[in-house]
Design a protein around this motif. Structure first.
Motif, PDB file in Angstrom:
ATOM      1  N   THR A  85       0.356  12.618  47.427  1.00 51.92           N
ATOM      2  CA  THR A  85      -0.059  12.013  48.689  1.00 51.92           C
ATOM      3  C   THR A  85      -1.577  11.887  48.713  1.00 51.92           C
ATOM      4  OG1 THR A  85      -0.058  14.216  49.683  1.00 51.92           O
ATOM      5  CG2 THR A  85       1.919  12.866  49.987  1.00 51.92           C
ATOM      6  N   GLN A  86      -2.068  10.909  49.486  1.00 49.24           N
ATOM      7  CA  GLN A  86      -3.509  10.702  49.582  1.00 49.24           C
ATOM      8  C   GLN A  86      -4.164  11.940  50.173  1.00 49.24           C
ATOM      9  OE1 GLN A  86      -4.631   7.262  51.830  1.00 49.24           O
ATOM     10  NE2 GLN A  86      -6.740   7.265  51.069  1.00 49.24           N
ATOM     11  N   GLY A  87      -5.153  12.458  49.484  1.00 45.06           N
ATOM     12  CA  GLY A  87      -5.844  13.655  49.945  1.00 45.06           C
ATOM     13  C   GLY A  87      -5.077  14.941  49.712  1.00 45.06           C
ATOM     14  N   TYR A  97      -2.238  11.086  43.277  1.00 46.62           N
ATOM     15  CA  TYR A  97      -2.423   9.875  44.072  1.00 46.62           C
ATOM     16  C   TYR A  97      -3.463   8.978  43.403  1.00 46.62           C
ATOM     17  CZ  TYR A  97      -3.186   6.817  48.077  1.00 46.62           C
ATOM     18  OH  TYR A  97      -3.280   5.716  48.897  1.00 46.62           O
ATOM     19  N   ALA A  98      -3.128   7.696  43.248  1.00 48.65           N
ATOM     20  CA  ALA A  98      -4.033   6.692  42.662  1.00 48.65           C
ATOM     21  C   ALA A  98      -4.484   7.072  41.255  1.00 48.65           C
ATOM     22  CB  ALA A  98      -5.244   6.460  43.563  1.00 48.65           C
ATOM     23  N   THR A  99      -3.596   7.675  40.487  1.00 44.04           N
ATOM     24  CA  THR A  99      -3.970   8.113  39.131  1.00 44.04           C
ATOM     25  C   THR A  99      -4.030   6.963  38.141  1.00 44.04           C
ATOM     26  OG1 THR A  99      -3.140  10.359  39.425  1.00 44.04           O
ATOM     27  CG2 THR A  99      -3.227   9.528  37.174  1.00 44.04           C
ATOM     28  N   LEU A 100      -3.076   6.029  38.215  1.00 41.84           N
ATOM     29  CA  LEU A 100      -3.084   4.908  37.278  1.00 41.84           C
ATOM     30  C   LEU A 100      -4.363   4.089  37.463  1.00 41.84           C
ATOM     31  CD1 LEU A 100       0.649   3.773  37.336  1.00 41.84           C
ATOM     32  CD2 LEU A 100      -0.654   4.495  35.326  1.00 41.84           C
ATOM     33  N   GLY A 101      -5.052   3.848  36.370  1.00 41.97           N
ATOM     34  CA  GLY A 101      -6.325   3.136  36.402  1.00 41.97           C
ATOM     35  C   GLY A 101      -7.516   4.064  36.324  1.00 41.97           C
ATOM     36  N   GLU A 102      -7.320   5.362  36.575  1.00 43.42           N
ATOM     37  CA  GLU A 102      -8.423   6.320  36.484  1.00 43.42           C
ATOM     38  C   GLU A 102      -8.651   6.740  35.028  1.00 43.42           C
ATOM     39  OE1 GLU A 102      -8.464   8.650  40.776  1.00 43.42           O
ATOM     40  OE2 GLU A 102      -7.538   9.622  39.039  1.00 43.42           O
ATOM     41  N   GLY A 103      -9.780   7.371  34.794  1.00 41.58           N
ATOM     42  CA  GLY A 103     -10.070   7.920  33.476  1.00 41.58           C
ATOM     43  C   GLY A 103      -9.184   9.122  33.187  1.00 41.58           C
ATOM     44  N   VAL A 104      -8.774   9.271  31.943  1.00 41.12           N
ATOM     45  CA  VAL A 104      -7.942  10.409  31.547  1.00 41.12           C
ATOM     46  C   VAL A 104      -8.734  11.700  31.712  1.00 41.12           C
ATOM     47  CG1 VAL A 104      -6.717  11.500  29.626  1.00 41.12           C
ATOM     48  CG2 VAL A 104      -6.605   9.015  29.923  1.00 41.12           C
ATOM     49  N   ALA A 105      -8.130  12.672  32.433  1.00 44.18           N
ATOM     50  CA  ALA A 105      -8.736  14.003  32.642  1.00 44.18           C
ATOM     51  C   ALA A 105     -10.083  13.913  33.347  1.00 44.18           C
ATOM     52  CB  ALA A 105      -8.865  14.754  31.323  1.00 44.18           C
ATOM     53  N   LYS A 123      -8.365   5.281  29.678  1.00 43.89           N
ATOM     54  CA  LYS A 123      -7.860   5.165  31.043  1.00 43.89           C
ATOM     55  C   LYS A 123      -6.358   5.472  31.079  1.00 43.89           C
ATOM     56  CE  LYS A 123     -11.678   3.442  33.013  1.00 43.89           C
ATOM     57  NZ  LYS A 123     -12.369   4.087  34.153  1.00 43.89           N
ATOM     58  N   TRP A 124      -5.913   5.866  32.251  1.00 44.66           N
ATOM     59  CA  TRP A 124      -4.476   6.029  32.462  1.00 44.66           C
ATOM     60  C   TRP A 124      -3.874   4.654  32.761  1.00 44.66           C
ATOM     61  CZ3 TRP A 124      -2.183   9.775  30.479  1.00 44.66           C
ATOM     62  CH2 TRP A 124      -2.596  11.109  30.589  1.00 44.66           C
ATOM     63  N   ASP A 125      -3.639   3.868  31.707  1.00 44.37           N
ATOM     64  CA  ASP A 125      -2.904   2.614  31.892  1.00 44.37           C
ATOM     65  C   ASP A 125      -1.424   2.912  31.724  1.00 44.37           C
ATOM     66  OD1 ASP A 125      -2.542   2.956  29.154  1.00 44.37           O
ATOM     67  OD2 ASP A 125      -3.950   1.371  28.595  1.00 44.37           O
ATOM     68  N   PHE A 126      -0.595   1.888  31.802  1.00 43.91           N
ATOM     69  CA  PHE A 126       0.862   2.101  31.736  1.00 43.91           C
ATOM     70  C   PHE A 126       1.290   2.641  30.374  1.00 43.91           C
ATOM     71  CE2 PHE A 126       0.497  -0.935  35.247  1.00 43.91           C
ATOM     72  CZ  PHE A 126       1.323  -0.348  36.197  1.00 43.91           C
ATOM     73  N   GLU A 127       0.665   2.155  29.304  1.00 40.95           N
ATOM     74  CA  GLU A 127       1.038   2.605  27.966  1.00 40.95           C
ATOM     75  C   GLU A 127       0.695   4.079  27.767  1.00 40.95           C
ATOM     76  OE1 GLU A 127       2.673   1.210  25.535  1.00 40.95           O
ATOM     77  OE2 GLU A 127       2.914  -0.774  26.413  1.00 40.95           O
ATOM     78  N   ASN A 128      -0.529   4.469  28.151  1.00 40.31           N
ATOM     79  CA  ASN A 128      -0.938   5.855  27.993  1.00 40.31           C
ATOM     80  C   ASN A 128      -0.098   6.787  28.858  1.00 40.31           C
ATOM     81  OD1 ASN A 128      -2.908   5.618  26.042  1.00 40.31           O
ATOM     82  ND2 ASN A 128      -4.568   5.342  27.494  1.00 40.31           N
ATOM     83  N   MET A 129       0.153   6.379  30.101  1.00 42.74           N
ATOM     84  CA  MET A 129       0.932   7.233  30.987  1.00 42.74           C
ATOM     85  C   MET A 129       2.371   7.358  30.505  1.00 42.74           C
ATOM     86  SD  MET A 129       0.794   9.224  33.616  1.00 42.74           S
ATOM     87  CE  MET A 129      -0.623   8.811  34.635  1.00 42.74           C
ATOM     88  N   MET A 166       1.860   4.562  44.605  1.00 39.70           N
ATOM     89  CA  MET A 166       1.188   5.587  45.406  1.00 39.70           C
ATOM     90  C   MET A 166      -0.321   5.540  45.151  1.00 39.70           C
ATOM     91  SD  MET A 166       3.655   6.850  47.099  1.00 39.70           S
ATOM     92  CE  MET A 166       2.978   8.345  47.822  1.00 39.70           C
ATOM     93  N   GLY A 167      -0.947   4.487  45.669  1.00 39.45           N
ATOM     94  CA  GLY A 167      -2.397   4.397  45.679  1.00 39.45           C
ATOM     95  C   GLY A 167      -3.041   3.594  44.580  1.00 39.45           C
ATOM     96  N   SER A 168      -2.312   3.245  43.533  1.00 41.77           N
ATOM     97  CA  SER A 168      -2.912   2.480  42.434  1.00 41.77           C
ATOM     98  C   SER A 168      -2.658   0.993  42.590  1.00 41.77           C
ATOM     99  CB  SER A 168      -2.373   2.974  41.081  1.00 41.77           C
ATOM    100  OG  SER A 168      -2.739   4.312  40.855  1.00 41.77           O
ATOM    101  N   ASN A 169      -1.383   0.617  42.656  1.00 39.97           N
ATOM    102  CA  ASN A 169      -0.978  -0.775  42.847  1.00 39.97           C
ATOM    103  C   ASN A 169      -1.581  -1.716  41.803  1.00 39.97           C
ATOM    104  OD1 ASN A 169       0.523  -0.189  45.301  1.00 39.97           O
ATOM    105  ND2 ASN A 169      -1.469   0.082  46.282  1.00 39.97           N
ATOM    106  N   LEU A 170      -1.565  -1.290  40.551  1.00 41.25           N
ATOM    107  CA  LEU A 170      -2.039  -2.148  39.465  1.00 41.25           C
ATOM    108  C   LEU A 170      -0.998  -3.230  39.167  1.00 41.25           C
ATOM    109  CD1 LEU A 170      -3.397   0.483  36.898  1.00 41.25           C
ATOM    110  CD2 LEU A 170      -4.654  -0.710  38.705  1.00 41.25           C
ATOM    111  N   PRO A 171      -1.440  -4.405  38.710  1.00 39.63           N
ATOM    112  CA  PRO A 171      -0.456  -5.423  38.297  1.00 39.63           C
ATOM    113  C   PRO A 171       0.314  -4.934  37.077  1.00 39.63           C
ATOM    114  CG  PRO A 171      -2.685  -6.086  37.688  1.00 39.63           C
ATOM    115  CD  PRO A 171      -2.826  -4.877  38.555  1.00 39.63           C
ATOM    116  N   LEU A 172       1.599  -5.211  37.051  1.00 35.94           N
ATOM    117  CA  LEU A 172       2.423  -4.770  35.928  1.00 35.94           C
ATOM    118  C   LEU A 172       2.051  -5.544  34.674  1.00 35.94           C
ATOM    119  CD1 LEU A 172       5.955  -4.480  37.586  1.00 35.94           C
ATOM    120  CD2 LEU A 172       4.262  -2.679  37.219  1.00 35.94           C
TER     121      LEU A 172
END
Length: 229
Positions: A85-87, A97-105, A123-129, A166-172
């Motif tokens: 959840t946010q926060g 929350y909003a992890t996809l798209g962030e830097g790993v660790a 980055k935490w993209d779909f392949e890495n995740m 949950m907070g990222s909403n990246l295009p598939l």
């Protein structure tokens, strides 16, 4: 020694002699030979990898039909260690929350990531995740995460779709073309297919073996013919 004792001793010797004789006769009748090979040969199973095996479906293909609601159910396996959840607070694992798209660790309110995960970078993209959720210990050997992983590809795609919502909403990512290896570009080399404009408005291919005709040369030939008449 009385006669009774002699009789018993005689019977014992006779029994021993009979047993020895039966053993010798049995050995002659049923002698066993050493087998050429011990046990039964066991054929090794063919290695699927050597013959290609069943190709794993790319995560981009599975994401096209992923269901975030089903992913929320799969995520319940993660809820013992993670909030999303946010926060939300960090727990045994970081808030996701909003992890996809962030830097790993990186980030996550100062969560103490393992050196193994910090060394991955990127980055935490779909392949890495997807690779991380398949087997954390294989993705980052030495990680503190003890979760075994999600082996089912569609379950993994569903939970990725949920995490993304949950907070990222990246295009598939675009699914690869049928028969193309994962990650292969749809048009290798990046060259556009020539259209009508590139071909001067004429997309018809010349007939094989037909001579090339220069219109200007044909006009000059016609004029020269007219002058000689």
């Amino acid at each position: 020694m009385d006669n009774r004792t002699n009789t018993i001793a005689g019977w014992v010797l006779a029994a021993c002699g009979a047993a020895l004789g039966l053993s010798i006769v049995g050995g002659l009748a049923f002698h066993a030979e050493k087998p050429e090979k011990f046990g039964f040969p066991i054929e090794a199973a063919a290695d699927d990898a050597a013959g290609g095996g069943a190709a794993e479906v790319p995560i981009a293909t599975l994401l096209a039909t992923a269901d975030p609601a089903k992913g929320a159910e799969v995520f319940k396996k993660c809820a013992a260690c993670h909030t999303i959840t946010q926060g939300g607070p960090n727990g045994i694992g970081p808030n996701l929350y909003a992890t996809l798209g962030e830097g790993v660790a990186e980030g996550k309110g100062g969560f103490a990531f393992s050196d193994a995960l910090k060394s991955k970078g990127g980055k935490w993209d779909f392949e890495n995740m997807s690779a991380w959720l398949t087997s954390p210990r294989k993705f980052a050997p030495g990680t503190k995460m003890t979760f075994a992983g999600i082996g089912n590809g569609q379950d993994r795609a569903n939970v990725l779709a949920y995490i993304n919502s949950m907070g990222s909403n990246l295009p598939l990512p675009a699914a690869p073309a049928a028969g193309a290896p994962a990650g292969a570009p749809a048009n290798p080399g990046g060259k556009a297919t020539p259209g009508a404009a590139d071909l001067g408005g004429n997309t018809a291919a010349p007939a094989t073996g037909a001579p090339s005709i220069d219109p200007a040369a044909a006009v000059r030939g016609a004029k020269e013919t007219a002058k000689t008449k």
